[in-house]
Motif scaffolding. Structure first.
Motif, mmCIF file in Angstrom:
data_model
loop_
_atom_site.group_PDB
_atom_site.id
_atom_site.type_symbol
_atom_site.label_atom_id
_atom_site.label_comp_id
_atom_site.label_asym_id
_atom_site.label_seq_id
_atom_site.Cartn_x
_atom_site.Cartn_y
_atom_site.Cartn_z
ATOM 1 N N GLU B 379 46.046 48.522 40.495
ATOM 2 C CA GLU B 379 46.902 49.297 39.261
ATOM 3 C C GLU B 379 47.343 50.661 39.746
ATOM 4 O O GLU B 379 47.779 51.593 38.980
ATOM 5 C CB GLU B 379 45.724 49.679 38.335
ATOM 6 N N LEU B 402 37.360 53.001 32.856
ATOM 7 C CA LEU B 402 37.870 53.062 31.512
ATOM 8 C C LEU B 402 39.045 54.028 31.177
ATOM 9 O O LEU B 402 40.156 53.778 30.612
ATOM 10 C CB LEU B 402 36.789 53.291 30.486
ATOM 11 N N ARG B 405 42.186 52.885 34.721
ATOM 12 C CA ARG B 405 42.229 51.676 34.772
ATOM 13 C C ARG B 405 42.093 51.173 36.006
ATOM 14 O O ARG B 405 42.364 50.108 36.502
ATOM 15 C CB ARG B 405 43.860 51.345 34.484
ATOM 16 N N MET B 408 40.578 47.643 36.979
ATOM 17 C CA MET B 408 41.233 46.762 36.153
ATOM 18 C C MET B 408 42.152 45.493 36.360
ATOM 19 O O MET B 408 42.343 44.786 35.611
ATOM 20 C CB MET B 408 41.790 47.225 34.862
ATOM 21 N N GLY B 409 42.605 45.611 37.585
ATOM 22 C CA GLY B 409 43.517 44.621 37.904
ATOM 23 C C GLY B 409 42.963 43.452 38.537
ATOM 24 O O GLY B 409 41.842 43.127 38.294
ATOM 25 N N ASN B 410 43.841 42.859 39.221
ATOM 26 C CA ASN B 410 43.692 41.425 39.581
ATOM 27 C C ASN B 410 42.481 41.131 40.508
ATOM 28 O O ASN B 410 41.854 39.964 40.278
ATOM 29 C CB ASN B 410 44.976 40.763 40.286
ATOM 30 N N GLN B 412 39.607 42.656 40.095
ATOM 31 C CA GLN B 412 38.638 43.237 39.316
ATOM 32 C C GLN B 412 37.659 44.132 40.031
ATOM 33 O O GLN B 412 36.504 43.897 39.901
ATOM 34 C CB GLN B 412 37.884 42.007 39.044
ATOM 35 N N ARG B 441 33.120 40.446 34.331
ATOM 36 C CA ARG B 441 33.756 39.950 32.962
ATOM 37 C C ARG B 441 34.868 38.629 33.515
ATOM 38 O O ARG B 441 35.088 38.464 34.475
ATOM 39 C CB ARG B 441 34.747 40.810 32.575
ATOM 40 N N PRO B 446 41.932 35.378 37.970
ATOM 41 C CA PRO B 446 42.773 34.973 36.548
ATOM 42 C C PRO B 446 42.933 33.769 36.615
ATOM 43 O O PRO B 446 43.294 32.778 37.605
ATOM 44 C CB PRO B 446 44.135 35.848 37.438
#
Lengths: 376, 456
Positions: B379, B402, B405, B408-410, B412, B441, B446
């Motif tokens: 990110e 949060l 970011r 939050m990318g590929n 994780q 998560r 992906p």
């Protein structure tokens, strides 16, 4: 247990979601001494996990005036709060795959126009022209240009930060556990702050604890008829800009928003749960994947990166419980938003601040009183 | 619907293969799943063309043959992307999405490299040591001409020797820990580790013959280059691993391999709700296990590096223990001598303890990045943005994610979560255990929407 620390406040807000943070913000801005208690982190639950839609159309008629008034607040929040919360009036498209749905949207559109909300009904050709990225399963739509989207995590935090700048005290990881009531009036709130017990003397309590609101409320004899419900969002990898509208289809059970950074949020499932568990069943992930592939075919080859769940609190009639209760003076409920809390958060907070500071809110809260359920 | 198996083993490295062999020989119906195209894991990694195998590759091939003969079903090229209620594993392979329901799950998911951040670490040419090794072992590919190895631990020696034998130039090997003075305290842990000592001394000899400088107490500071790595700045480190100012040197190189140890891959265990504890000496957060290596979730076992970095030998022994326990649970009678096995496990754990005492990266190596250094590569979030989020009230790694970011990318957060956690701990004065990691998560990799929506 003897409290180790005593404090005073004019209002105690329980819950650091968007409704609680907006309440703290509008109260503090009026110069009222407010303390907010959050059991975990700011915006850690539904307020920070939702799809980020801010819409007025397709509301219950009783809720519509609140949504319209809330959007007026949203329009100025970024500049007012001093944080770019990525609010954008990109429009909202509610889609139909069959004539029955189309007819219902037309009827609703007429009612919305009567209530002063500008919406357009699009037939198939208009839909192709205005939103060519949508799948051909749709036969038409209703569109509201002043609806939009915002970044849920930033919006909730920004309200909390601004409240703090106006003097509100925010305690995180500090669960409220007791509301003290004497002679039918709120007098204090007990909470835990780390290893310390705190007791806050206050004449007003706002219970904005979302799905957790009933737990504390029933201890003072005010049962709240809300049920937890699990909602799931999936997110794609970043994608080049595809659409700016918030798009949703009840027929497919899917909605989507493309965030500024490019990722697409996909939601639309509601699992009545009666628990606070937040695991995501594989069938739900598949459903969202199938739904978004039909809705926006260009996203077929995009990857899902992550899914997560949030817990909504549903009332029997799917509109909030907002305002005072008959049983306890000084006790205000702000819960039961039934999935509409993100959009309505700012206006809910503002109306409660008016109720406390002016004695009456600028919009009637009659439709949202708890007592509406007593006759059921 | 879901395929039914008695035991599903995730990860076909030394731990998974060993667990599969014991359980299947006892009669259990075992499915072994691995996301690579061939079984073996990192230690036994097999070349695409099976010629001129190393000793480890020959051992791995033999173990694979035994596992197949024992009747184990093997799914390669298959990722476990989630675990759902009732021990249902979500699989993703070239066939698409499928599900398997298991009575027992054995997690043998191994570990991943722990990269460190410094100015220039995002330039092409900076790689983890594990990535270089994978290319060498599997593809026989040497991803550069002039290598600088920086990190800690004997694996660096082994990798340097492999590179030299493959014809590359190694400009230096930098070892962050001055371990030689302390190694004599651990003679009992080294006793019997002849294979490891042999490999280390062979590697050492190779490097000596090629005059590759081995600099103990040194580390990387930064790298520079217009479009890729052209040179590195290195420096001697103080006792805490911080570079000593004024003594920097420049080295010309085109590839930098980072060997700062490993992080247990515990994502599946956390997704299952297994309780973890913070054990920095084992690589980070590791699952709590009983004597049979069962986690806090019934009939979910964890073996090998995913339960605490311990190497291939310990993984094989732990795999046998869990394979034995799982078979017993299912009513089979394995012939394994559990007492002898446990004794061997104890011996390996002594080595594990020594390894971590000597080769844990010192704190200074995490302090090389600047506020304008990108920490989350996916990110593109800088250290400065992360610190601002902490200043605005983020008290946990997850809150930083949060707000910024980051993570939050590929990937994780596999690259950056440990780096963010260190900043949160540093700026808030809380422990790494308190600031926590990122919640797992699904899907863990992906997966295209079209594939997720088309269940077989």
């Amino acid at each position: 247990m003897k409290p180790s620390r005593k404090m005073e406040a004019q209002v105690v807000v329980i819950g650091g979601g968007i409704v609680g943070c907006a309440s703290a913000y509008y109260l503090a801005r009026r110069g009222i001494k407010v303390i907010l208690l959050e059991k975990d982190i700011i915006g850690g639950q539904a307020s920070g996990r939702n799809g980020g839609g801010v819409r007025q159309q397709c509301r219950d008629r009783r809720e519509r005036p609140l949504a319209i008034a809330s959007v007026k607040l949203w329009e100025h929040l970024s500049s007012e709060l001093g944080v770019d919360i990525e609010y954008m009036q990109g429009g909202n498209i509610r889609l139909a795959t069959n004539e029955e749905r189309m007819e219902a949207l037309r009827r609703e559109g007429n009612e919305e126009l009567e209530d002063g909300l500008n919406v357009e009904v699009w037939d198939r050709d208009e839909l192709r022209r205005r939103a060519p990225y949508l799948g051909d399963v749709f036969i038409g739509a209703k569109y509201c240009a002043t609806d939009g989207t915002a970044n849920p995590i930033l919006a909730t935090r920004a309200l909390a930060w601004a409240a703090q700048r106006y003097g509100a005290h925010i305690y995180t990881h500090a669960p409220a556990h007791t509301i003290h009531v004497t002679h039918g009036r709120v007098v204090a709130v007990g909470a835990q702050d780390g290893a310390n017990e705190i007791l806050i003397e206050t004449p007003w309590v706002i219970n904005a604890a979302g799905p957790w609101a009933p737990l504390l409320s029933q201890t003072i004899g005010v049962p709240v008829p809300v049920e937890p419900s699990r909602s799931v969002i999936a997110i794609t990898q970043r994608h080049a800009p595809l659409f700016r509208e918030f798009i949703s289809s009840h027929d497919l059970g899917v909605y989507a928003r493309q965030a500024r950074a490019g990722q697409v949020h996909v939601g639309g499932t509601n699992i009545p749960a009666r628990t606070f568990e937040q695991d995501v069943p594989a069938t739900v992930i598949e459903h969202l994947a199938r739904g978004i592939a039909q809705m926006v075919p260009a996203l077929k080859n995009a990857n899902f990166l992550r899914v997560w769940a949030g817990t909504l609190e549903m009332t029997p009639d799917k509109i909030p419980i907002l305002g005072p209760v008959d049983q306890v003076q000084g006790y205000l409920l702000a819960t039961g938003f039934s999935g509409h809390g993100f959009c309505l958060g700012p206006i809910a907070g503002k109306l409660l601040s008016e109720l406390i500071a002016d004695g009456a809110p600028s919009l009637s809260l009659h439709a949202f009183r708890l007592a509406r359920f007593s006759s059921i | 619907m879901s395929e039914q198996v008695e035991i599903a083993i995730v990860g076909a490295g030394p731990g998974g293969l060993s667990a599969a062999l014991v359980a299947a020989r006892a009669g259990a119906h075992v499915l072994l799943i691995d996301h690579y195209r061939q079984v073996g894991g990192q230690y036994f990694r097999q070349p695409v063309l099976p010629v001129s195998l190393t000793t480890a590759q020959r051992q791995g091939a033999a173990l694979r043959q035994q596992v197949l003969e024992a009747g184990v079903k093997i799914y390669t090229d298959t990722v476990v992307w989630g675990i759902f209620q009732d021990r249902v594993l979500g699989l993703y392979s070239p066939k698409g999405i499928t599900y398997v329901q298991a009575q027992v799950i054995i997690l043998a998911t191994g570990a991943y490299d722990r990269p460190i951040a410094f100015p220039g670490w995002t330039l092409p040419g900076v790689m983890t040591a594990g990535a270089v090794q994978t290319l060498l072992k599997e593809q026989r590919l040497v991803p550069g001409q002039r290598f600088l190895l920086t990190g800690t631990g004997p694996l660096q020696l082994v990798l340097a020797a492999e590179l030299v034998r493959a014809g590359a130039k190694v400009v230096a090997v930098l070892e962050a820990n001055r371990f030689l003075a302390r190694v004599l305290r651990y003679t009992d842990a080294l006793w019997g580790q002849w294979g490891r000592l042999g490999e280390a001394s062979r590697s050492w000899l190779t490097l000596q013959l090629q005059r590759v400088p081995y600099r103990m107490g040194w580390g990387i500071v930064s790298v520079e280059g217009a479009r890729q790595v052209e040179r590195a700045t290195i420096a001697p480190l103080d006792a805490q691993g911080y570079p000593i100012a004024g003594r920097e040197e420049k080295l010309e190189c085109d590839t930098v391999a980072l060997g700062y140890g490993f992080i247990p891959f515990n994502t599946l265990a956390r997704l299952l709700g297994v309780q973890h504890v913070w054990r920095p000496e084992l690589g980070g957060e590791v699952p709590i296990r009983d004597a049979h290596l069962q986690t806090t979730v019934s009939q979910v076992y964890a073996v090998g590096d995913c339960a605490g970095i311990g190497g291939a030998r310990l993984a094989q022994l732990e795999g046998q223990v869990a394979g034995y326990a799982a078979a017993i649970h299912l009513g089979y009678r394995p012939t394994t001598d559990l007492a002898a096995l446990n004794k061997a496990v104890e011996h390996e754990r002594r080595f594990q303890k020594m390894y971590h005492a000597l080769f844990t990266p010192p704190p200074g190596v995490y302090a090389l990045s600047h506020d304008d250094t990108v920490i989350c590569r996916c990110e593109e979030i800088t250290q400065g943005e992360i610190r601002r989020a902490i200043a605005s009230g983020a008290h946990t790694t997850n809150e930083v994610k949060l707000l910024t970011r980051a993570g939050m990318g590929n990937c994780q957060g596999r690259m950056c979560a440990h780096l963010i956690a260190r900043w949160v701990a540093h700026e808030t004065g809380r422990s790494l255990e308190q600031v926590g990691g990122l919640p797992p998560r699904p899907p863990l990799v992906p997966i295209p929407v079209a594939d997720l929506g088309r269940t077989l």
